[in-house]
Structure formats: C-alpha cells, structure tokens
Design an enzyme around this catalytic site. Structure first.
Site, mmCIF file in Angstrom:
data_model
loop_
_atom_site.group_PDB
_atom_site.id
_atom_site.type_symbol
_atom_site.label_atom_id
_atom_site.label_comp_id
_atom_site.label_asym_id
_atom_site.label_seq_id
_atom_site.Cartn_x
_atom_site.Cartn_y
_atom_site.Cartn_z
ATOM 1 C CE LYS A 30 29.654 -6.528 3.814
ATOM 2 N NZ LYS A 30 29.446 -7.256 2.554
ATOM 3 C CB THR A 31 24.385 -9.216 7.405
ATOM 4 O OG1 THR A 31 24.639 -8.014 6.669
ATOM 5 C CG2 THR A 31 23.218 -8.981 8.335
ATOM 6 C CG ASP A 211 25.242 -5.120 8.748
ATOM 7 O OD1 ASP A 211 26.275 -5.232 8.048
ATOM 8 O OD2 ASP A 211 24.190 -5.738 8.485
ATOM 9 C CD GLU A 212 24.758 -2.377 4.735
ATOM 10 O OE1 GLU A 212 25.652 -1.872 4.001
ATOM 11 O OE2 GLU A 212 23.955 -3.253 4.328
ATOM 12 C CD GLN A 242 27.572 -3.780 -0.754
ATOM 13 O OE1 GLN A 242 26.357 -3.720 -0.685
ATOM 14 N NE2 GLN A 242 28.257 -4.793 -0.249
ATOM 15 N NE ARG A 645 22.341 -5.510 -2.937
ATOM 16 C CZ ARG A 645 23.112 -5.935 -1.947
ATOM 17 N NH1 ARG A 645 22.610 -6.473 -0.885
ATOM 18 N NH2 ARG A 645 24.440 -5.838 -2.045
HETATM 19 P P1 ATP Z 1 25.790 -7.286 1.701
HETATM 20 O O1 ATP Z 1 27.155 -6.748 1.363
HETATM 21 O O2 ATP Z 1 24.908 -7.221 0.518
HETATM 22 O O3 ATP Z 1 25.236 -6.670 2.930
HETATM 23 P P2 ATP Z 1 26.645 -9.514 3.291
HETATM 24 O O4 ATP Z 1 28.116 -9.578 3.140
HETATM 25 O O5 ATP Z 1 26.116 -8.925 4.520
HETATM 26 O O6 ATP Z 1 26.005 -8.841 1.997
HETATM 27 P P3 ATP Z 1 24.948 -11.739 3.945
HETATM 28 O O7 ATP Z 1 23.675 -11.064 3.663
HETATM 29 O O8 ATP Z 1 25.373 -11.950 5.334
HETATM 30 O O9 ATP Z 1 26.105 -11.000 3.125
HETATM 31 O O10 ATP Z 1 25.006 -13.130 3.195
HETATM 32 C C1 ATP Z 1 24.612 -13.267 1.840
HETATM 33 C C2 ATP Z 1 23.921 -14.600 1.638
HETATM 34 O O11 ATP Z 1 24.860 -15.650 1.775
HETATM 35 C C3 ATP Z 1 22.845 -14.845 2.662
HETATM 36 O O12 ATP Z 1 21.777 -15.524 2.040
HETATM 37 C C4 ATP Z 1 23.546 -15.740 3.684
HETATM 38 O O13 ATP Z 1 22.646 -16.558 4.365
HETATM 39 C C5 ATP Z 1 24.473 -16.565 2.812
HETATM 40 N N1 ATP Z 1 25.710 -17.002 3.504
HETATM 41 C C6 ATP Z 1 26.611 -16.228 4.121
HETATM 42 N N2 ATP Z 1 27.633 -16.954 4.618
HETATM 43 C C7 ATP Z 1 27.370 -18.245 4.308
HETATM 44 C C8 ATP Z 1 28.041 -19.498 4.550
HETATM 45 N N3 ATP Z 1 29.198 -19.577 5.194
HETATM 46 N N4 ATP Z 1 27.451 -20.616 4.075
HETATM 47 C C9 ATP Z 1 26.277 -20.555 3.406
HETATM 48 N N5 ATP Z 1 25.606 -19.429 3.148
HETATM 49 C C10 ATP Z 1 26.138 -18.278 3.592
HETATM 50 MG MG MG Z 2 24.893 -7.246 4.824
#
Ligand code: ATP
Ligand code: MG
Length: 710
Positions: A30-31, A211-212, A242, A645
């Site tokens: 997402k981030t 975000d969040e 979350q 995490r």
């Molecule tokens: P959270 O819910 O904990 O905030 P999130 O959904 O924001 O997580 P991110 O932090 O954006 O997730 O991504 C998690 C990990 O996966 C990061 O290391 C990111 O670089 C990697 N990632 C995300 N999308 C891809 C993708 N399409 N290909 C490869 N790696 C990815």
């Molecule tokens: Mg995130």
C-alpha cells in the site's frame, strides 16, 4: 512508474482523476502504491508542490520522501510529504490570521499542556491534570469546544473538566499557543468556516494521498474532505485489520463513510503480500481470523514457507531477554540477514524495554529504543532545554513560558496573560513584548520590573554561554545557573516523593556533565550525530554503561551556546533515527508500517497482550462484555500488526512468571499464541524441557535395559 508493481497496484497508481481507496492487508504494497503514485502524478503533469502525501509519523514522512527521491529525483523536494499535524501547521501559518493567530504561534508539547492544565485546574497533581488532558484531547478530536463539552457533560467530572477546558482555551489564545489537537481542529475550522480559505487550498492541492487511513480520526477525515472538495481527487490506503488507535479516537467509520461521501469511489484490493514468508503470514491470518471483517480479504505470499514461527517460553523477564539476545546471536551465525539493523524486538508497553536494554548492553549489542520516552523527553531535561531554547531563539514563546515559570519567580498567569494579549496585539513575541516601551501602560510597574529582570537575566545567560568554552567553564556556568534559579529546590517542592525528585536531580546533573563534556571537545558530534548508536546519557534510573564518550581531542572546544543549540535541535527532532546499524526496540504501536527480516514479539502474556481487559477473572474464551470485546479486538489487531512486521523469521515469547509491582506472580501465555494455530510439531520447546525429556528417556531406557537384564 509502474515497474515493480502488480496489476492491482498499477490500477491504483494509474487512477488519477477521482477518489480511490486501496484496502489491503499488511505488507501488500500500500505504501509503495503511494510513493509510485506521487511519481505517476508528476509524470502526468501535476506540479510536485500540488501533491500532498500524508503519513502517520514524521519518520514515515522522511522515509517516503527518500523513496520518492529515488523515483523522481529532486522534484521530490517540492512534494508536500508530512503528517496531518504538519500540514495543519502550514495551513495555520498561512491562514491562521483569520482565527487571530500570529504566524509564529507556538506549539505546546504534551508536557507544556500538562503544566498549563495544572494551573488552570489549580492542582499540583500531574495525574489529575493528565486525566483532564486526555478528556479534553478526546473532545477536541470529536470537534467539541469547551462550551459544547459543557452542554453535553454527563457527570460532575465531565462538567469540571469542561470548565477547566474553557480556562485552558482562554490561556492558549492569550499566549498565541496551540496544542497538538489544535493542529487538526483549527485547520478544520479554517477550512469549514472560511470559504475563501477552503477554495484556496482546494485549488492549491491537485491530489491528496493518505497512508494508514484506518487510523485517522473524525476530525482528520473532515480536514481531508474539505481539502479535496467534491472533486475528490485523493488516494487513501489502509487496512481495517491494522486499526490500532481506537483508544485515541481513530475510527473505522472513516472507512465506512468514504463510499457514502464519495459515490464514485474506486475501491482496489491488493492480495499479494511481498513482505513475509507463508509461515508468518499464516500465523497472522489465523490470529486476525476471529475478528469481525469490515471488508473480507485474503492474503497470500510467494516467498515460500520459510522458517517455522517459534514460540519461546521463559521463566521470567530477565530470562526472556537473555533468550532474545541468544536468538540474535544464533541467527547472526546462521541467517542471511545478520546486521543488527535486521532485528527488532517488539513489545506492548514502553516499560517492558528496560530488561531488554540491560541484556543487550551486557552483550554489547547496539540498539535504539523507538516510540518510547527518550532522555530528552524527561520533564526535567525539557525544563533545562526550554531555557536553552530561549537563549538561542528569544521568539520561542512556549520556551519563554516554561522558563519564566520554571522555577516560579513570582510572575503569575494574569501577568503572562496580559503580556500574551499585548504581544498578540502588536505581533511581537513574548520576549520582544517584555522590552516594549508601551508595556508599562498595560502592566503595573512592579510586574514590569520583574519581567525586565527576567529578560535581562536571559540576555546575560545568553552572553555568558556564548563566551563559555571548555568543560570546566561550562560545568561551573551550569552549576551557577541552576543554583541561581533554585532548580534543585524546585524539583523537591514539585514532587511529593523525595526519591523521584532526587532521581530527577541526578538526571539533571548527568545531563549537565554530558553537556560540559561536549564543550570540552570530548565528543565529536559532527553536525548533529549526537543521537548515534551510543545515544545520550540514559538517566539515573536507567542502566548505565554503553554510552562511552568517543576519543578525546577529536574536535576543539566549543562554546556552551553552540552546544546548547545542537541539543535543542535534538530535543525537537526526536524522530531522527537515521539508518543506524542497531537492533530496534519498539512498542507495537510505533512499529506500524515498518518491516525487519527478524522480529521477536516479547511479553506475549495474558494481561500484557491483550493488555488488561478487566476480565482477568474470566477464562479466555468466555464471552466478554461489549466494550471488553472491542478492546480485545483492537489488541488482536495489534498482535496482527506485530506478526506482520516480520519478513523471514518470527519468534513469539512469553514468561511463566512476571513482576507485578514488587511481587512476582505466575503468568499465562497470551490467548493469541494459541490463535496463531501453529503446527505443534514446529513449536520449539524450551531447551531445558528438552533436556529434561531426554534425561527422562535416558533413565527409562536404562531402566528398561536393567529390567531386561534381570
Ligand atoms: P503495511 O500494511 O505494513 O503498512 P504495506 O501494505 O504498506 O504494509 P509496503 O510497505 O508498501 O506494504 O510493502 C511491503 C514490502 O513489499 C516492501 O518491502 C515493498 O518494497 C515490497 N513490495 C510491495 N509491492 C511489491 C511488488 N509489486 N513487487 C515487489 N516488492 C513489493
Ligand atoms: Mg504501509
């Protein structure tokens, strides 16, 4: 812009002209969508300064800026990447005049607010003041002012708090100061009540990303709604599983409201987790399973099964900490990611960090504690820093207020209120106002005399600090100053508990000694690396050792003023934890959004995680009351945040006994450990249990052999 994104992520990134909600589980990128979308918007022609990306913490903002820089280069500098609070500051600096605020208005931190409330309520009891503070903060987050709060008060306690809130509001406006909640509430007022301000900001911002989103509160949602207007050009990303700030007013209603308020809302779900192994993800999915689902989603990982999740049982806290250290050591010997920065120890409550700090220090493992109280956050250190801030920047009004009243010097609130009004009227800082020729027309001669005396004293300190060099000089200067203002006596007078006061005084001495050391050039703090891995002194009641000053003589002597300047910078930049190669100790709340190859969740005991639910007498599994159930669900989400995490390995530990006050009481594993539904075969036993079992087996075999012989 879409390289390294899956199809659903690409869809979210390419949807530019309407409201978009990305709703997905942890680690699904997402981030990453937000950072890539910033780049995509710029590519599509939107000026960087017309893009605002809102994050939950300053640290997350700094990280996002770095990533955006990696994608788009220097343009990233102009994108507004910040927290809701920082955006609020900007709105108020530009348009706060509409509410009678001067642009250099002051922001009071939580400590300043507590002492102000003590005065408003006429108490010296910090707990009572904090109770008011908490309630007032919740009211403000619900959009209530003192008047409305009084009208809605349900009991005497609330009525009293509302009356104190009215006084508090008066004081704030007289001092040209705001608190953290105002940084959301006042911008909302500006946007809601002043159509021209609203129109200006809607035109200024072409796209807002959040975000969040699940942890926004009702006021933040309203700010967002006004910022984006009917066009609704925004992207919110979040995960209802979350949501962990319900206790601070965050509401999932914000997720439910979006499709109603923005009928054209495009909802995108992401299902692939890129962070964790299948073993970790399965444990996470199992834990969150029992919670009711706002939006059903399934998460999968293609990173392979990975190491099984470990459950570690320890005898007591110290033992648990030793086992955590042992685990770090053994993973460093065998795993691929073996830098200290690859490890995190996560716990439910700040106070749990201490034994882990001690164990890590003994083992000479560098660490940082994030999300907890840093040395610079201690009230006594903040008192001293307020004086330093005032020497450096006379216009720092909260510092002025703190210094002039700490210790008390007969300048009362009436005086300060009049001074604040006068300063507001002439657009002066309090310090400038104090020397104004017109001030005697407003205040009595005796009072003006006291103010002048204080002003001259500050000027003199400032002058002497600038000309004080070397450790000895600095030590003598600081000792004289503390004696002059009677700080030790002040500490003794303001705390009923002599031991606490003595510990505070000893923190003060340690801090001064540390500063003096820096003036002597004992420590090379370069530009501002003073909070390096070794960190500042840890305070009288914290374990000592581990923060040895670096080799003497690496830099020349510096003036006390120069040193004070770096410190005040540090005290305002508590989020500055650059990429140091150290183990992270963090609360679960502060770990949100982050990831580490190896995670240890510690203290996973009933009563800690879930935190005291008030149903301790009931068995886990019994049907709890509604509010208890809600809290249990939030605790479960916290456990889910913790588990997710971890990238490659996860260990969850609990203790059989725990300290409770002075007693040691038997303790139970958290119900969440059972809920992870790990395969029993993969649950690692306590090595001593294993040894016991082996011995028993050996004894049995020996016995068998013996009986065979007989
Ligand atoms: P959270 O819910 O904990 O905030 P999130 O959904 O924001 O997580 P991110 O932090 O954006 O997730 O991504 C998690 C990990 O996966 C990061 O290391 C990111 O670089 C990697 N990632 C995300 N999308 C891809 C993708 N399409 N290909 C490869 N790696 C990815
Ligand atoms: Mg995130």
């Amino acid at each position: 812009m879409t390289a390294g994104l899956n199809l659903a992520q690409q869809e979210a990134v390419n949807y530019l002209h309407g409201p978009c909600l990305v709703l997905a589980g942890a680690g699904s990128g997402k981030t990453r969508v937000i950072t890539h979308k910033i780049a995509r918007l710029i590519q599509a022609g939107l000026e960087p300064r017309r893009i605002a990306a809102i994050t939950f913490t300053n640290k997350a903002a700094a990280e996002m800026r770095e990533r955006a820089k990696g994608l788009i280069g220097r343009d990233a500098r102009h994108v507004v990447i910040c927290t809701f609070h920082a955006l609020g500051v900007r709105l108020m600096r530009e348009d706060g005049a509409a509410l009678g605020l001067k642009p250099q208005f002051s922001i009071l931190d939580s400590d300043d607010v507590t002492s102000l409330l003590k005065d408003c309520g006429g108490t010296t009891d910090a707990a009572t003041a904090r109770h008011w503070q908490w309630t007032i903060s919740l009211w403000k987050n619900q959009g209530l002012n003192a008047e409305k709060a009084l009208a809605q008060a349900r009991d005497e306690d609330e009525r009293q708090t509302a009356v104190i809130m009215a006084r508090y509001e008066e004081r704030l406006s007289a001092y040209q100061s705001v608190d953290f909640d105002d940084l959301i509430g006042l911008p909302l007022k500006l946007l809601a009540d002043f159509p021209e301000v609203r129109a200006k900001w809607q035109a200024a911002l072409g796209h807002v990303l959040v975000d969040e989103y699940q942890d926004t509160n009702a006021t933040q949602y309203e700010v967002l709604r006004h910022l984006v207007g009917e066009r609704g050009r925004f992207t919110a990303v979040g995960d209802d599983d979350q949501s962990i700030y319900g206790w601070r007013g965050a509401t999932l209603d914000n997720l439910k409201k979006l499709p109603q308020d923005f009928p054209k809302l495009k909802v995108i779900k992401l299902e692939q987790n890129y962070r964790s192994t299948s073993a970790i993800l399965r444990a996470a999915n199992n834990v969150i399973g029992p919670n009711p689902k706002l939006f059903p989603k399934t998460l999968f990982s293609e990173l392979g099964e990975g190491e099984p999740v470990r459950v570690v049982d320890a005898d007591h806290e110290e033992h648990e900490a030793e086992r955590a250290v042992a685990r770090i050591r053994s993973l460093q010997a065998s795993a691929r990611d073996k830098e200290f920065r690859d490890f995190a120890i996560l716990y439910r409550a700040n106070h749990m960090a201490k034994v882990f700090e001690q164990a890590l220090r003994r083992a000479n493992i560098p660490y940082k504690v994030s999300g907890g109280q840093s040395f610079f956050d201690r009230a006594e250190i903040r008192d001293l820093c307020a004086w330093f801030r005032l020497w450096i920047n006379n216009d720092d009004d909260p510092a002025f207020l703190r210094a002039v009243t700490t210790p008390k010097r007969g300048i009362g609130h009436q005086t300060l209120q009049s001074l604040g009004n006068f300063a507001g009227q002439y657009r002066l800082s309090l310090f400038e106002a104090l020397f104004s020729h017109s001030l005697p027309g407003v205040l009595g001669a005796r009072v003006v005399g006291s103010l002048h005396e204080f002003g001259r004293y500050v000027n003199e300190l400032q002058y002497r600090a600038r000309h004080t060099h070397g450790a000895e000089g600095a030590r003598a200067f600081l000792a004289d100053w503390l004696k002059d203002i009677g700080y030790e006596k002040h500490l003794l007078d303001s705390d009923d508990n002599d031991k606490v006061a003595a510990a505070r005084w000893s923190n003060v001495l340690e801090f001064c000694d540390w500063m003096a050391g820096r003036c002597g050039g004992q420590i090379d703090d370069g530009a501002d690396s003073a909070l390096g891995a070794a960190g500042p002194p840890q305070g009288a009641n914290a374990p000592s050792g581990g923060s040895e000053p670096r080799a003497a003589g690496s830099v020349g002597a510096r003036s006390l003023l120069e040193v004070a300047q770096t410190i005040s910078l540090l005290s305002t930049l508590s989020e500055r934890e650059q990429d140091q190669n150290v183990v992270t100790l963090s609360t679960l709340h502060a770990a949100k959004g982050l990831e580490w190859p190896h995670v240890m969740l510690v203290g996973v005991n009933e009563g800690l995680l879930p935190f005291k639910l008030g149903d301790e007498d009931g068995e886990p599994g019994a049907t709890p009351a509604d509010d208890v159930l809600q809290r249990l669900q939030e605790e479960r989400r916290l456990m889910y945040v913790g588990i997710t995490r971890a990238q490659r390995t996860l260990a969850v530990s609990w203790t059989k006994r725990r300290k409770k006050g002075r007693e040691v009481v038997p303790a139970r594993p958290s119900r969440f450990i059972a809920e992870m539904a790990l395969n029993p075969a993969t649950v690692k036993e306590d090595p001593r249990e294993k040894l016991k079992a082996l011995r028993a087996e050996f004894a049995r075999k020996a016995q068998d052999a013996l009986s065979a012989k007989v």
